[in-house]
Scaffold this active site. Sequence first.
Site, PDB file in Angstrom:
ATOM      1  CE1 TYR A   1      11.697  31.839   6.212  1.00  0.00           C
ATOM      2  CE2 TYR A   1      11.970  29.475   5.869  1.00  0.00           C
ATOM      3  CZ  TYR A   1      11.704  30.743   5.366  1.00  0.00           C
ATOM      4  OH  TYR A   1      11.447  30.910   4.041  1.00  0.00           O
TER       5      TYR A   1
ATOM      6  CE  LYS B   1      -0.305  -0.445   5.018  1.00  0.00           C
ATOM      7  NZ  LYS B   1      -1.045  -1.115   6.103  1.00  0.00           N
TER       8      LYS B   1
HETATM    9  C1  LIG Z   1      -0.221  -1.981   6.833  1.00  0.00           C
HETATM   10  C2  LIG Z   1      -0.748  -3.287   7.280  1.00  0.00           C
HETATM   11  C3  LIG Z   1       0.098  -4.402   7.388  1.00  0.00           C
HETATM   12  C4  LIG Z   1       1.605  -4.299   7.265  1.00  0.00           C
HETATM   13  O1  LIG Z   1       2.091  -3.821   8.505  1.00  0.00           O
HETATM   14  P1  LIG Z   1       3.681  -3.613   8.753  1.00  0.00           P
HETATM   15  O2  LIG Z   1       3.742  -3.206  10.179  1.00  0.00           O
HETATM   16  O3  LIG Z   1       4.109  -2.548   7.816  1.00  0.00           O
HETATM   17  O4  LIG Z   1       4.323  -4.911   8.476  1.00  0.00           O
HETATM   18  C5  LIG Z   1      -0.477  -5.637   7.662  1.00  0.00           C
HETATM   19  N1  LIG Z   1      -1.815  -5.755   7.842  1.00  0.00           N
HETATM   20  C6  LIG Z   1      -2.648  -4.702   7.785  1.00  0.00           C
HETATM   21  C7  LIG Z   1      -4.102  -4.895   8.020  1.00  0.00           C
HETATM   22  C8  LIG Z   1      -2.149  -3.431   7.516  1.00  0.00           C
HETATM   23  O5  LIG Z   1      -2.969  -2.385   7.472  1.00  0.00           O
END
Ligand SMILES: *Cc1c(COP(=O)(O)O)cnc(C)c1O
Length: 383
Positions: free
Chosen positions: A269, A49
Amino acid sequence: MTSAAHGPCPAVGEDEAGGLLTIDLAALVANWRALAARVGSAETAAVVKADAYGIGIEQAVSALYGAGCRTFFVAHPVEGRRVRAAAPDAVIYVLNGLLPGTAAAYRAHDLRPVLGSLEEIEEWAAFCRAGAGRLPAALHVDTGMNRLGLRVEAAVQLAENTELLGAFTPSLVMSHLVSAEEPDDPINARQIAAFSHVRERFAGVPASLANSSGIFLPQAPHFDLVRPGYALYGGNPTPERANPMRPVVQLEARVIQLRWTPDGETVGYNGHWTAQGRRRIATLSVGYADGYLRTASGTNLKAGGEAVVAGVRCPFAGRISMDLITLDVSAVPEGAIQRGDKVTLIGNGLTIDEVGKRAGTIGYEILTSLGRRYHRRYLPATV
Ligand SMILES: *Cc1c(COP(=O)(O)O)cnc(C)c1O
Protein backbone atom coordinates in the site's frame (compact mmCIF):
# COMPACT_ATOMS: atom_id res chain seq x y z
CA MET A 1 -3.40 -30.93 25.45
CA THR A 2 -2.91 -29.98 21.80
CA SER A 3 -5.13 -27.04 20.96
CA ALA A 4 -8.23 -25.34 22.26
CA ALA A 5 -11.01 -23.43 20.52
CA HIS A 6 -10.06 -19.76 20.74
CA GLY A 7 -11.89 -16.54 20.10
CA PRO A 8 -14.79 -16.20 17.71
CA CYS A 9 -13.38 -18.52 15.00
CA PRO A 10 -13.73 -22.27 15.14
CA ALA A 11 -10.47 -23.97 16.06
CA VAL A 12 -8.34 -23.68 12.95
CA GLY A 13 -6.41 -26.66 11.62
CA GLU A 14 -2.65 -26.48 11.36
CA ASP A 15 -2.55 -26.91 7.58
CA GLU A 16 -5.11 -24.24 6.78
CA ALA A 17 -3.95 -21.62 9.31
CA GLY A 18 -2.06 -18.52 8.18
CA GLY A 19 -0.07 -18.59 11.39
CA LEU A 20 1.00 -21.22 13.89
CA LEU A 21 1.39 -20.17 17.51
CA THR A 22 3.31 -22.55 19.73
CA ILE A 23 3.08 -21.98 23.47
CA ASP A 24 5.62 -23.82 25.59
CA LEU A 25 3.99 -24.49 28.95
CA ALA A 26 7.13 -26.25 30.20
CA ALA A 27 9.05 -23.00 29.64
CA LEU A 28 6.29 -21.09 31.46
CA VAL A 29 6.63 -23.41 34.45
CA ALA A 30 10.45 -23.24 34.32
CA ASN A 31 10.22 -19.44 34.39
CA TRP A 32 7.91 -19.49 37.40
CA ARG A 33 10.24 -21.89 39.22
CA ALA A 34 13.29 -19.75 38.40
CA LEU A 35 11.58 -16.66 39.85
CA ALA A 36 10.41 -18.62 42.90
CA ALA A 37 13.99 -19.80 43.51
CA ARG A 38 15.23 -16.24 43.19
CA VAL A 39 12.83 -14.80 45.79
CA GLY A 40 13.50 -17.53 48.35
CA SER A 41 10.95 -17.49 51.16
CA ALA A 42 8.63 -14.93 49.54
CA GLU A 43 5.59 -16.36 47.76
CA THR A 44 5.64 -16.26 43.95
CA ALA A 45 2.21 -15.46 42.55
CA ALA A 46 1.36 -15.21 38.83
CA VAL A 47 -0.26 -12.32 36.99
CA VAL A 48 -2.58 -13.84 34.38
CA LYS A 49 -4.63 -10.81 33.31
CA ALA A 50 -5.48 -10.26 29.63
CA ASP A 51 -5.79 -13.99 28.90
CA ALA A 52 -2.44 -14.62 30.59
CA TYR A 53 -0.77 -11.96 28.39
CA GLY A 54 -2.31 -13.57 25.32
CA ILE A 55 -1.17 -17.16 25.80
CA GLY A 56 -4.45 -18.55 27.21
CA ILE A 57 -5.58 -18.16 30.81
CA GLU A 58 -6.88 -21.72 31.37
CA GLN A 59 -3.73 -23.35 30.01
CA ALA A 60 -1.43 -20.98 31.90
CA VAL A 61 -3.26 -21.33 35.22
CA SER A 62 -3.44 -25.14 35.01
CA ALA A 63 0.28 -25.39 34.27
CA LEU A 64 1.29 -22.92 36.98
CA TYR A 65 -1.02 -24.45 39.55
CA GLY A 66 0.51 -27.83 38.76
CA ALA A 67 3.93 -26.35 39.52
CA GLY A 68 2.75 -25.07 42.91
CA CYS A 69 1.52 -21.54 42.22
CA ARG A 70 -1.42 -20.76 44.53
CA THR A 71 -2.05 -17.04 44.08
CA PHE A 72 -3.17 -15.40 40.83
CA PHE A 73 -3.81 -11.80 39.83
CA VAL A 74 -6.24 -10.73 37.10
CA ALA A 75 -7.52 -7.32 36.03
CA HIS A 76 -11.26 -8.07 35.68
CA PRO A 77 -13.69 -10.24 37.65
CA VAL A 78 -14.61 -12.16 34.48
CA GLU A 79 -10.95 -13.20 34.23
CA GLY A 80 -11.10 -14.18 37.88
CA ARG A 81 -13.99 -16.52 37.16
CA ARG A 82 -11.91 -18.26 34.50
CA VAL A 83 -9.05 -18.71 36.95
CA ARG A 84 -11.48 -20.02 39.55
CA ALA A 85 -12.73 -22.68 37.12
CA ALA A 86 -9.16 -23.81 36.40
CA ALA A 87 -7.91 -23.62 40.00
CA PRO A 88 -10.78 -24.19 42.46
CA ASP A 89 -8.78 -23.55 45.65
CA ALA A 90 -6.42 -20.80 44.48
CA VAL A 91 -6.33 -17.28 45.91
CA ILE A 92 -7.43 -14.83 43.21
CA TYR A 93 -6.98 -11.05 43.35
CA VAL A 94 -8.73 -8.64 40.97
CA LEU A 95 -6.35 -5.73 40.38
CA ASN A 96 -8.90 -3.31 38.96
CA GLY A 97 -10.74 -3.37 42.26
CA LEU A 98 -14.42 -3.28 43.04
CA LEU A 99 -16.98 -1.81 40.64
CA PRO A 100 -20.07 -0.40 42.38
CA GLY A 101 -22.59 -3.08 43.29
CA THR A 102 -20.45 -6.07 42.36
CA ALA A 103 -19.39 -7.32 45.81
CA ALA A 104 -21.84 -10.25 45.75
CA ALA A 105 -20.38 -11.49 42.45
CA TYR A 106 -16.89 -11.38 43.97
CA ARG A 107 -18.06 -13.43 46.90
CA ALA A 108 -19.90 -15.93 44.68
CA HIS A 109 -16.59 -16.89 43.02
CA ASP A 110 -14.38 -16.26 46.04
CA LEU A 111 -12.54 -13.40 44.31
CA ARG A 112 -10.62 -10.83 46.33
CA PRO A 113 -10.79 -7.24 45.11
CA VAL A 114 -7.67 -5.09 45.30
CA LEU A 115 -9.28 -2.09 46.99
CA GLY A 116 -7.76 1.15 45.78
CA SER A 117 -9.86 3.95 47.26
CA LEU A 118 -11.74 4.73 50.44
CA GLU A 119 -15.06 4.37 48.54
CA GLU A 120 -14.16 0.85 47.52
CA ILE A 121 -13.00 -0.04 51.03
CA GLU A 122 -16.23 1.31 52.53
CA GLU A 123 -18.36 -0.58 50.03
CA TRP A 124 -16.54 -3.86 50.73
CA ALA A 125 -16.74 -3.28 54.52
CA ALA A 126 -20.48 -2.53 54.25
CA PHE A 127 -21.08 -5.69 52.24
CA CYS A 128 -19.19 -7.71 54.87
CA ARG A 129 -21.10 -6.11 57.77
CA ALA A 130 -24.40 -6.79 56.02
CA GLY A 131 -23.92 -10.50 56.57
CA ALA A 132 -21.17 -11.72 54.24
CA GLY A 133 -18.66 -11.98 57.10
CA ARG A 134 -15.08 -10.72 57.19
CA LEU A 135 -14.13 -11.42 53.57
CA PRO A 136 -10.52 -11.01 52.46
CA ALA A 137 -9.37 -8.18 50.17
CA ALA A 138 -6.10 -6.50 49.25
CA LEU A 139 -5.30 -2.85 49.88
CA HIS A 140 -3.58 -0.94 47.09
CA VAL A 141 -1.32 1.91 48.16
CA ASP A 142 -0.13 4.41 45.58
CA THR A 143 3.58 5.19 46.03
CA GLY A 144 4.08 7.16 42.82
CA MET A 145 2.06 5.84 39.88
CA ASN A 146 -0.93 8.13 40.51
CA ARG A 147 -3.26 5.66 38.84
CA LEU A 148 -4.87 3.41 41.43
CA GLY A 149 -4.52 3.11 45.18
CA LEU A 150 -4.74 5.12 48.38
CA ARG A 151 -2.16 7.83 48.81
CA VAL A 152 0.45 7.04 51.44
CA GLU A 153 -1.01 9.51 53.99
CA ALA A 154 -4.50 8.06 53.49
CA ALA A 155 -3.18 4.52 53.94
CA VAL A 156 -1.40 5.50 57.16
CA GLN A 157 -4.67 7.01 58.42
CA LEU A 158 -6.62 3.94 57.38
CA ALA A 159 -4.26 1.77 59.43
CA GLU A 160 -5.60 3.52 62.57
CA ASN A 161 -9.22 2.97 61.58
CA THR A 162 -9.83 -0.30 63.40
CA GLU A 163 -13.59 -0.05 62.87
CA LEU A 164 -13.33 0.01 59.09
CA LEU A 165 -10.44 -2.47 58.91
CA GLY A 166 -12.19 -4.75 61.39
CA ALA A 167 -15.17 -5.20 59.07
CA PHE A 168 -13.21 -7.29 56.56
CA THR A 169 -9.89 -9.14 56.38
CA PRO A 170 -7.03 -7.20 54.79
CA SER A 171 -5.08 -10.13 53.33
CA LEU A 172 -2.45 -8.21 51.34
CA VAL A 173 -1.09 -4.69 51.23
CA MET A 174 0.45 -3.87 47.88
CA SER A 175 1.85 -1.14 45.66
CA HIS A 176 3.16 -1.03 42.08
CA LEU A 177 6.51 0.18 40.77
CA VAL A 178 6.70 2.98 38.19
CA SER A 179 10.08 2.21 36.58
CA ALA A 180 11.22 -1.19 37.79
CA GLU A 181 12.81 -2.05 34.42
CA GLU A 182 15.10 0.99 34.84
CA PRO A 183 17.13 0.12 37.94
CA ASP A 184 18.94 3.49 37.91
CA ASP A 185 15.71 5.47 38.20
CA PRO A 186 15.76 6.98 41.71
CA ILE A 187 11.98 6.55 41.99
CA ASN A 188 12.57 2.86 42.78
CA ALA A 189 14.27 3.66 46.09
CA ARG A 190 11.63 6.27 46.94
CA GLN A 191 8.79 3.82 46.31
CA ILE A 192 10.50 1.05 48.30
CA ALA A 193 10.97 3.43 51.24
CA ALA A 194 7.38 4.72 51.09
CA PHE A 195 6.00 1.21 50.83
CA SER A 196 8.15 -0.08 53.72
CA HIS A 197 6.80 2.79 55.84
CA VAL A 198 3.18 1.95 55.02
CA ARG A 199 3.44 -1.80 55.39
CA GLU A 200 4.81 -1.43 58.94
CA ARG A 201 1.49 0.13 59.91
CA PHE A 202 -0.37 -2.98 58.79
CA ALA A 203 1.14 -5.48 61.22
CA GLY A 204 0.58 -9.08 60.24
CA VAL A 205 -0.71 -8.31 56.73
CA PRO A 206 1.50 -9.76 53.95
CA ALA A 207 3.06 -7.14 51.68
CA SER A 208 3.78 -7.12 47.92
CA LEU A 209 5.55 -4.61 45.70
CA ALA A 210 7.52 -6.33 42.93
CA ASN A 211 6.40 -7.09 39.39
CA SER A 212 8.77 -9.04 37.07
CA SER A 213 11.44 -6.34 36.87
CA GLY A 214 11.00 -5.45 40.54
CA ILE A 215 12.18 -8.94 41.46
CA PHE A 216 15.54 -8.17 39.82
CA LEU A 217 16.13 -4.72 41.36
CA PRO A 218 19.36 -4.54 43.39
CA GLN A 219 17.31 -3.76 46.52
CA ALA A 220 15.41 -7.08 46.02
CA PRO A 221 12.10 -5.63 47.28
CA HIS A 222 10.41 -9.01 47.45
CA PHE A 223 8.56 -8.50 50.76
CA ASP A 224 6.13 -11.43 51.31
CA LEU A 225 4.82 -11.98 47.79
CA VAL A 226 5.98 -11.11 44.26
CA ARG A 227 3.67 -10.54 41.27
CA PRO A 228 5.45 -11.42 38.02
CA GLY A 229 3.65 -11.37 34.71
CA TYR A 230 5.87 -10.55 31.72
CA ALA A 231 8.88 -12.61 32.84
CA LEU A 232 6.72 -15.73 33.16
CA TYR A 233 5.84 -15.40 29.48
CA GLY A 234 9.47 -15.04 28.41
CA GLY A 235 9.83 -11.26 28.41
CA ASN A 236 13.13 -9.81 29.57
CA PRO A 237 12.68 -8.30 33.05
CA THR A 238 16.23 -6.85 32.86
CA PRO A 239 16.25 -4.99 29.52
CA GLU A 240 19.81 -3.78 29.99
CA ARG A 241 21.13 -7.31 30.48
CA ALA A 242 20.73 -10.74 28.87
CA ASN A 243 17.29 -12.26 29.30
CA PRO A 244 17.33 -14.76 32.18
CA MET A 245 13.94 -16.19 31.15
CA ARG A 246 13.09 -18.93 28.65
CA PRO A 247 11.01 -18.01 25.60
CA VAL A 248 7.42 -19.27 25.84
CA VAL A 249 5.87 -18.08 22.59
CA GLN A 250 6.81 -18.97 19.04
CA LEU A 251 4.95 -17.59 16.02
CA GLU A 252 5.34 -18.93 12.51
CA ALA A 253 3.66 -17.54 9.40
CA ARG A 254 2.83 -19.34 6.20
CA VAL A 255 4.34 -18.24 2.86
CA ILE A 256 1.44 -18.10 0.40
CA GLN A 257 3.22 -16.63 -2.62
CA LEU A 258 6.76 -15.95 -3.87
CA ARG A 259 7.48 -13.43 -6.60
CA TRP A 260 10.26 -11.41 -8.21
CA THR A 261 9.84 -7.64 -8.07
CA PRO A 262 11.77 -5.66 -10.73
CA ASP A 263 14.20 -2.92 -9.79
CA GLY A 264 12.47 0.35 -8.87
CA GLU A 265 8.97 -1.03 -8.36
CA THR A 266 7.25 -0.59 -5.03
CA VAL A 267 5.68 -3.19 -2.76
CA GLY A 268 2.47 -2.78 -0.78
CA TYR A 269 0.00 0.00 0.00
CA ASN A 270 1.04 3.54 -0.92
CA GLY A 271 4.35 2.33 -2.33
CA HIS A 272 6.52 3.15 0.65
CA TRP A 273 9.13 0.45 -0.05
CA THR A 274 11.04 0.41 -3.31
CA ALA A 275 12.98 -2.56 -4.68
CA GLN A 276 16.69 -1.72 -4.99
CA GLY A 277 17.51 -4.10 -7.81
CA ARG A 278 15.46 -7.18 -8.57
CA ARG A 279 14.11 -8.49 -5.23
CA ARG A 280 12.38 -11.71 -4.25
CA ILE A 281 9.29 -11.11 -2.17
CA ALA A 282 7.52 -13.68 0.02
CA THR A 283 3.94 -12.88 0.98
CA LEU A 284 2.95 -14.18 4.42
CA SER A 285 -0.57 -15.05 5.52
CA VAL A 286 -0.45 -12.92 8.71
CA GLY A 287 -1.31 -9.23 9.05
CA TYR A 288 -2.33 -6.55 11.48
CA ALA A 289 -5.71 -8.19 12.01
CA ASP A 290 -3.69 -10.99 13.61
CA GLY A 291 -2.18 -8.53 16.05
CA TYR A 292 1.06 -8.06 14.15
CA LEU A 293 1.26 -4.32 14.67
CA ARG A 294 1.22 -2.24 11.48
CA THR A 295 3.82 0.06 13.01
CA ALA A 296 6.36 -2.68 12.18
CA SER A 297 5.96 -1.94 8.45
CA GLY A 298 9.27 -1.63 6.56
CA THR A 299 9.58 1.46 4.38
CA ASN A 300 12.29 3.29 2.47
CA LEU A 301 12.74 5.55 5.47
CA LYS A 302 12.57 3.12 8.33
CA ALA A 303 13.41 -0.55 8.84
CA GLY A 304 10.53 -2.54 10.30
CA GLY A 305 9.97 -6.08 11.45
CA GLU A 306 11.96 -9.12 10.43
CA ALA A 307 11.35 -12.83 9.95
CA VAL A 308 13.72 -15.78 10.10
CA VAL A 309 13.65 -17.77 6.86
CA ALA A 310 15.79 -20.90 6.63
CA GLY A 311 18.07 -19.42 9.28
CA VAL A 312 18.39 -16.03 7.54
CA ARG A 313 16.99 -12.76 8.95
CA CYS A 314 14.80 -11.09 6.29
CA PRO A 315 13.30 -7.57 6.47
CA PHE A 316 9.65 -6.65 5.96
CA ALA A 317 9.12 -4.92 2.61
CA GLY A 318 6.34 -2.34 2.60
CA ARG A 319 3.30 -1.75 4.71
CA ILE A 320 1.76 -4.53 6.76
CA SER A 321 -1.74 -5.22 5.41
CA MET A 322 -4.74 -6.48 7.34
CA ASP A 323 -4.06 -10.13 6.43
CA LEU A 324 -0.63 -10.08 4.77
CA ILE A 325 3.01 -9.20 5.33
CA THR A 326 5.50 -8.86 2.46
CA LEU A 327 9.04 -9.95 3.16
CA ASP A 328 12.26 -9.41 1.19
CA VAL A 329 13.75 -12.90 1.02
CA SER A 330 16.42 -12.10 -1.58
CA ALA A 331 19.16 -13.17 0.86
CA VAL A 332 17.71 -16.69 1.10
CA PRO A 333 19.01 -19.27 -1.43
CA GLU A 334 16.32 -19.68 -4.08
CA GLY A 335 15.65 -23.34 -3.40
CA ALA A 336 15.47 -22.88 0.37
CA ILE A 337 11.99 -21.36 0.42
CA GLN A 338 8.79 -22.49 -1.23
CA ARG A 339 5.10 -21.75 -1.25
CA GLY A 340 3.55 -23.29 1.89
CA ASP A 341 6.71 -23.04 4.01
CA LYS A 342 6.62 -21.49 7.44
CA VAL A 343 8.84 -18.59 8.48
CA THR A 344 9.41 -17.42 12.05
CA LEU A 345 8.02 -14.10 13.27
CA ILE A 346 8.66 -14.73 16.98
CA GLY A 347 11.31 -17.23 18.06
CA ASN A 348 14.59 -18.47 16.56
CA GLY A 349 16.36 -15.57 18.20
CA LEU A 350 13.63 -13.02 17.42
CA THR A 351 12.50 -12.21 20.95
CA ILE A 352 9.22 -10.57 21.92
CA ASP A 353 11.30 -7.66 23.22
CA GLU A 354 12.95 -7.17 19.82
CA VAL A 355 9.66 -7.59 17.95
CA GLY A 356 8.17 -4.94 20.23
CA LYS A 357 11.06 -2.56 19.62
CA ARG A 358 10.79 -3.00 15.85
CA ALA A 359 7.11 -2.10 16.09
CA GLY A 360 7.86 0.96 18.22
CA THR A 361 6.33 -0.56 21.32
CA ILE A 362 7.07 -3.06 24.10
CA GLY A 363 6.97 -6.85 24.13
CA TYR A 364 3.96 -6.70 26.47
CA GLU A 365 1.85 -5.28 23.64
CA ILE A 366 3.11 -7.93 21.22
CA LEU A 367 2.00 -10.69 23.60
CA THR A 368 -1.38 -9.22 24.48
CA SER A 369 -2.12 -8.62 20.78
CA LEU A 370 -1.44 -12.21 19.69
CA GLY A 371 -4.12 -13.03 17.15
CA ARG A 372 -7.15 -15.24 17.29
CA ARG A 373 -6.82 -16.73 13.79
CA TYR A 374 -3.68 -18.71 14.51
CA HIS A 375 -3.57 -22.43 15.01
CA ARG A 376 -2.55 -22.74 18.66
CA ARG A 377 -0.36 -25.58 19.81
CA TYR A 378 0.42 -26.06 23.50
CA LEU A 379 3.55 -27.96 24.47
CA PRO A 380 2.68 -29.66 27.78
CA ALA A 381 4.10 -28.52 31.10
CA THR A 382 5.17 -32.06 31.97
CA VAL A 383 6.42 -34.62 29.51
C1 LIG B 1 0.38 -6.19 35.37
C2 LIG B 1 0.79 -6.01 36.78
C3 LIG B 1 1.83 -6.79 37.32
C4 LIG B 1 2.72 -7.68 36.48
O1 LIG B 1 3.68 -6.84 35.87
P1 LIG B 1 4.83 -7.46 34.90
O2 LIG B 1 5.65 -6.27 34.57
O3 LIG B 1 4.12 -8.03 33.73
O4 LIG B 1 5.54 -8.47 35.70
C5 LIG B 1 2.06 -6.69 38.69
N1 LIG B 1 1.33 -5.85 39.46
C6 LIG B 1 0.36 -5.07 38.97
C7 LIG B 1 -0.39 -4.16 39.87
C8 LIG B 1 0.06 -5.11 37.61
O5 LIG B 1 -0.89 -4.33 37.11
